[in-house]
Structure formats: C-alpha cells, structure tokens
Design an enzyme around this catalytic site. Structure first.
Site, PDB file in Angstrom:
ATOM      1  CB  SER A  42      -0.738   0.148   1.077  1.00  0.00           C
ATOM      2  OG  SER A  42      -0.219   0.167   2.492  1.00  0.00           O
ATOM      3  CG  HIS A 155      -0.529  -5.626   4.074  1.00  0.00           C
ATOM      4  ND1 HIS A 155      -0.184  -5.074   5.191  1.00  0.00           N
ATOM      5  CD2 HIS A 155      -0.162  -4.979   3.002  1.00  0.00           C
ATOM      6  CE1 HIS A 155       0.534  -3.945   4.673  1.00  0.00           C
ATOM      7  NE2 HIS A 155       0.591  -3.920   3.374  1.00  0.00           N
ATOM      8  CD  GLU A 164      -0.268  -2.514   8.984  1.00  0.00           C
ATOM      9  OE1 GLU A 164       0.152  -2.174   9.960  1.00  0.00           O
ATOM     10  OE2 GLU A 164       0.020  -2.168   7.746  1.00  0.00           O
ATOM     11  CD  GLU A 205       2.342  -5.469   7.572  1.00  0.00           C
ATOM     12  OE1 GLU A 205       1.771  -5.347   8.611  1.00  0.00           O
ATOM     13  OE2 GLU A 205       2.820  -4.598   6.897  1.00  0.00           O
ATOM     14  CG  ASP A 241      -2.025   1.452   8.730  1.00  0.00           C
ATOM     15  OD1 ASP A 241      -2.650   2.164   8.020  1.00  0.00           O
ATOM     16  OD2 ASP A 241      -0.877   1.054   8.112  1.00  0.00           O
ATOM     17  CD  GLU A 284       0.449   3.355   9.700  1.00  0.00           C
ATOM     18  OE1 GLU A 284       0.754   2.873  10.999  1.00  0.00           O
ATOM     19  OE2 GLU A 284       0.792   3.172   8.563  1.00  0.00           O
ATOM     20  CG  ASP A 311       2.323   4.677   5.988  1.00  0.00           C
ATOM     21  OD1 ASP A 311       3.293   5.061   5.557  1.00  0.00           O
ATOM     22  OD2 ASP A 311       1.933   3.624   5.963  1.00  0.00           O
ATOM     23  CE  LYS A 336       5.377   1.992   6.188  1.00  0.00           C
ATOM     24  NZ  LYS A 336       4.189   2.194   5.088  1.00  0.00           N
ATOM     25  CG  HIS A 364       7.092  -3.894   8.966  1.00  0.00           C
ATOM     26  ND1 HIS A 364       6.508  -5.308   9.168  1.00  0.00           N
ATOM     27  CD2 HIS A 364       5.952  -3.051   9.177  1.00  0.00           C
ATOM     28  CE1 HIS A 364       5.232  -5.196   9.333  1.00  0.00           C
ATOM     29  NE2 HIS A 364       4.823  -4.061   9.621  1.00  0.00           N
ATOM     30  CE  LYS A 387       2.931  -0.272  10.333  1.00  0.00           C
ATOM     31  NZ  LYS A 387       1.442   0.132   9.603  1.00  0.00           N
TER      32      LYS A 387
HETATM   33  C1  2PG Z   1       1.969   0.354   6.062  1.00  0.00           C
HETATM   34  C2  2PG Z   1       2.857  -0.784   5.633  1.00  0.00           C
HETATM   35  C3  2PG Z   1       3.416  -1.481   6.439  1.00  0.00           C
HETATM   36  P1  2PG Z   1       3.222  -1.354   3.188  1.00  0.00           P
HETATM   37  O1  2PG Z   1       0.952   0.825   5.483  1.00  0.00           O
HETATM   38  O2  2PG Z   1       2.101   0.897   7.309  1.00  0.00           O
HETATM   39  O3  2PG Z   1       2.812  -2.136   7.601  1.00  0.00           O
HETATM   40  O4  2PG Z   1       2.273  -1.525   4.724  1.00  0.00           O
HETATM   41  O5  2PG Z   1       4.602  -1.688   3.362  1.00  0.00           O
HETATM   42  O6  2PG Z   1       2.333  -2.218   2.346  1.00  0.00           O
HETATM   43  O7  2PG Z   1       2.908   0.204   2.630  1.00  0.00           O
HETATM   44 MG    MG Z   2       0.515   2.104   6.836  1.00  0.00          MG
END
Ligand code: 2PG
Ligand code: MG
Length: 414
Positions: A42, A155, A164, A205, A241, A284, A311, A336, A364, A387
C-alpha cells in the site's frame, strides 16, 4: 581515515517472493556491511521511487537488475572515490548522483540498500553495534511494539478493509515482557479463531486474516483475545492502520471489500465511534495522503485523545511533515527508510518530528527481508515505538529477536 574499498550489489528475494536489492560494502580495513531494501504494497504516491525493471519476461516486471547495475556502475565508483564512510557525506553523494526529487533515476531501493550497508560496515569497523554507532551514548530506549495481529486491506485476501489491527502492550515493564504479552495474545487469538471455525492462515505481515462480519467484530475479537490471554485493556491497547489512501476516490472513501462509501466527515465519525467504543489509542492513515483538509478536521476532533499517525501522508519526508505542521495534521509520523531512501534523511525526520512534539513510529514494510536495521534504528533514535508485524514469519520475528538482544546488551551496560 576509513574508506570504502568495494561495493557489491545483488538481486535477492523478499518475503513476498519479489526481487529486492541487497548491497555489501567492504571498507579498506576489511569491515563489511550488508543490507537489503524492503518493499511496500500500500505504497504512498509521494514515496521515493522503487526502481523495477518492467521487463515482463522476468518476475512479472518486478526484477531489480537495473537497480543492481546502478549500484555497481554509478554508486560504487563515486563512493569509493569519496574516500570517507561519513554517513552524511555518503548520503549527500547518493542524493547528488540521483539528482531527482523522488530518487527515480538511480532508484530508492538501490540508494537505501547502499546507505544502510555503508552504515553497517562503518559500525563493524568501529566494532560497535549498529544502534550505538547510529545513536551514540543516547541510544538506550527500547521501543514498544505496535504489533499487527490481524490483517486486512491490501495485505490479505479476506473481506476486511482496515489493513492492520494492532496491539500495544503499553503497561509492559520491558521489551521482553511486551513481546511475551503480544505473543500470548497472538496465540489466544489464533485458538479463538480456530474454535470459531475461522481460518488461521496469515497475511503478509503474519497477522491472522479471517473473514469477519465487520471492523467492530475484528476489534471485539482482539479485545476478547487480550482478556483470554489474562490481560486487561488497561494494560494492552489497540491501534489501527486504515491505509485509507487505498480507498480514496473523487473526494470520498470507498471501502472496496465491503463496498461502503463514506464522505470525509462520515469517515471521521466512524473513527470517533470506534475510539469511543473500544480501547483504541492510535490510528494510522485514517484519511488519505492528499486529504489535508480532512486531516486537519480529523486532528481537531481526535488529536487530543489518540495518536494520529501519518504514513502515506508524510512518507518519511521532511517537506511533507512540514506541510503537516502547518496544517496541524496528525500528531505522529510513521518512519520507513525506503519511503525516503537514505539513512540520514530518515534520522533527520525523526528529530524534526520530535522537536515539534510529534511522536515517531519506526516501521517495516509489508514486503520484508531478514534485514534488521529498523530494530537498531528504533533504539538509536529513541523513537519509542516500532511497527514490525506479527510475532510470526521470520522476516518479522528477526526484528523482535534483534530487539531482545539489544535489550539484554543495554541491561548489561546500564
Ligand atoms: C503500512 C505498511 C507497513 P506497506 O501501510 O504501514 O505495515 O504497509 O509496506 O504495504 O505500505
Ligand atoms: Mg501504513
């Protein structure tokens, strides 16, 4: 002066069986550092660019041979010539070599794996653990896990739209204790789902990915699992999330799996109701990456009560975070490293957030590897939260195991 003698790059594999970039840096004294880039599903539109070959004859276009070649042909000669392992000089050179706003030329995957591998080699050369090299004497705070135990959204192949559902063992006295609580709750959740006749297969995950009636049912089952494991919701809290950028189209939120449409205000009301009814302390991406006005309203409504993490909104980017400060949007940033590309920029954004009273959660990606750099980064920056998925699937567990080792090292020193 320590110098880079050799940089090698490899096309390796991530946890979703997609290729990723691995880089090994060797210094003139023989010290080595190895690092791999993770990969999101995502992904935010404003993230640094992950360079993929787009050659449909290999890995469905997802090969990273070009990024690997960029490391060996473009990055390696420049960094060897640079003559230092100073991280800010290395990262500045990487930015200059690319020269684009989104690192689209050399590729953020090539840049990040190099940046991290140089830091690892330097730490090895100084005979220091990575967290100590990066954080100095200040690096001492173990993060509280924000642990994803139920997966939905992009996911998981189930009927849940929220990406999440996480637990936060806020009352735990140590990292080891926090991890034990989370693991016990994870097992309690698994046995509950099994006894309900639901699947205990897991998402990307490592969280369970059952089909459930609603978001409320998912949260209620987690509350029940917390209690079944012998804890209370005073000790263990819930975080979500939503990854709602995935739902945003034409100014409204369309939750694809349930086929429900919310206006911005209805979406905010939905979060407010969930927070009223359940022990949720963090949401989130409750709204989409470019819905700044919505974020300001969401923050006015809920920012005094809970953590609102950006995020896709902030993408670990200082300019986006600054925009967030100006719009009073959110009160926390997800960090990230591959969203921005270099270690220096990643560490700078954490400082910038903290200086403004925003919290930082080191994270992650859904596509991960055995690389544990984010565990060290969380301690080096004293971020306080991490996370990194469920306590299941080795690419997730590797980070938790690294933190357990760091905790025991720090205990020995303090
Ligand atoms: C998120 C991440 C990690 P992705 O959205 O926070 O959990 O997902 O790496 O798919 O963006
Ligand atoms: Mg996120």
């Amino acid at each position: 002066m320590k110098q880079i003698a050799k940089i090698e790059a490899f096309e390796l594999m991530d946890s979703r069986s997609n290729p990723t970039v691995g880089v090994r840096t060797t210094l003139s004294d023989g010290a080595r550092g190895f690092a791999l880039a993770p990969s999101g599903a995502s992904t935010g539109q404003h993230e640094a660019h992950e360079l993929r070959d787009q050659d449909n004859n290999r890995y469905g276009g997802k090969g990273v041979k070009t990024a690997v070649k960029n490391v060996t042909d473009i990055i390696a000669p420049a960094l060897i010539k640079l003559g230092t392992v100073c991280q800010s000089a290395v990262d500045r050179t990487l930015l200059e070599l690319d020269g684009t706003e989104n690192k689209g030329k050399v590729g953020a995957n090539a840049i990040l794996a190099t940046s991290l591998s140089v830091a690892r080699a330097a730490a090895a050369s100084y005979r220091m653990p990575l967290y100590r090299y990066l954080g100095g004497v200040n690096a001492q705070r173990l993060p509280t896990p924000m642990m994803n135990i139920l997966n939905g959204g992009a996911h998981a192949a189930n009927n849940i739209d929220i990406q999440e559902f996480m637990i936060i063992p806020a009352g735990a006295s140590s990292f080891a204790e926090a991890l034990r609580q989370c693991s016990e709750i994870y097992h309690a959740l698994g046995s509950m789902l099994k006894s309900m006749g639901l699947t205990i297969s897991v998402g990307d995950e490592g969280g369970y990915a059952p089909n459930l009636d609603s978001d409320e049912t998912a949260i209620q089952i987690i509350v029940d699992a917390i209690e079944k494991a012998g804890y209370s919701t005073d000790e263990v809290k819930i975080a979500l999330d939503a990854a709602s950028s995935e739902w945003y189209e034409n100014g409204v939120y369309h939750l694809p799996k349930r086929d429900v449409i919310y206006t911005v205000d209805e979406m905010i009301n939905h979060w407010e109701t969930l927070c009223r009814d359940y022990p949720i302390v963090s949401i989130e991406d409750g709204l989409a990456e470019d819905d700044w006005k919505g974020w300001t309203r969401l923050t006015e409504r809920l920012g005094g009560q809970i953590q609102l993490v950006g995020d896709d909104l902030f993408v670990t980017n200082r300019a986006r975070l600054k925009q967030g400060f100006e719009a009073a949007a959110g009160n926390a940033i997800l960090v990230k490293p591959n969203q921005i590309g270099t270690l220096s920029e990643t560490m700078e954004v954490v400082v910038m957030a903290k200086n403004r009273g925003y919290s930082a959660v080191i994270s992650h990606r859904s596509g991960e590897t055995e690389d544990t750099t984010i565990a060290d980064l969380a301690v080096a920056t004293n971020a306080g939260q991490i996370k990194t998925g469920a306590p299941c699937r080795s690419e997730r567990v590797a980070k938790y195991n690294r933190l357990l080792v760091i905790e025991s090292e720090l205990r020995g020193q303090l």
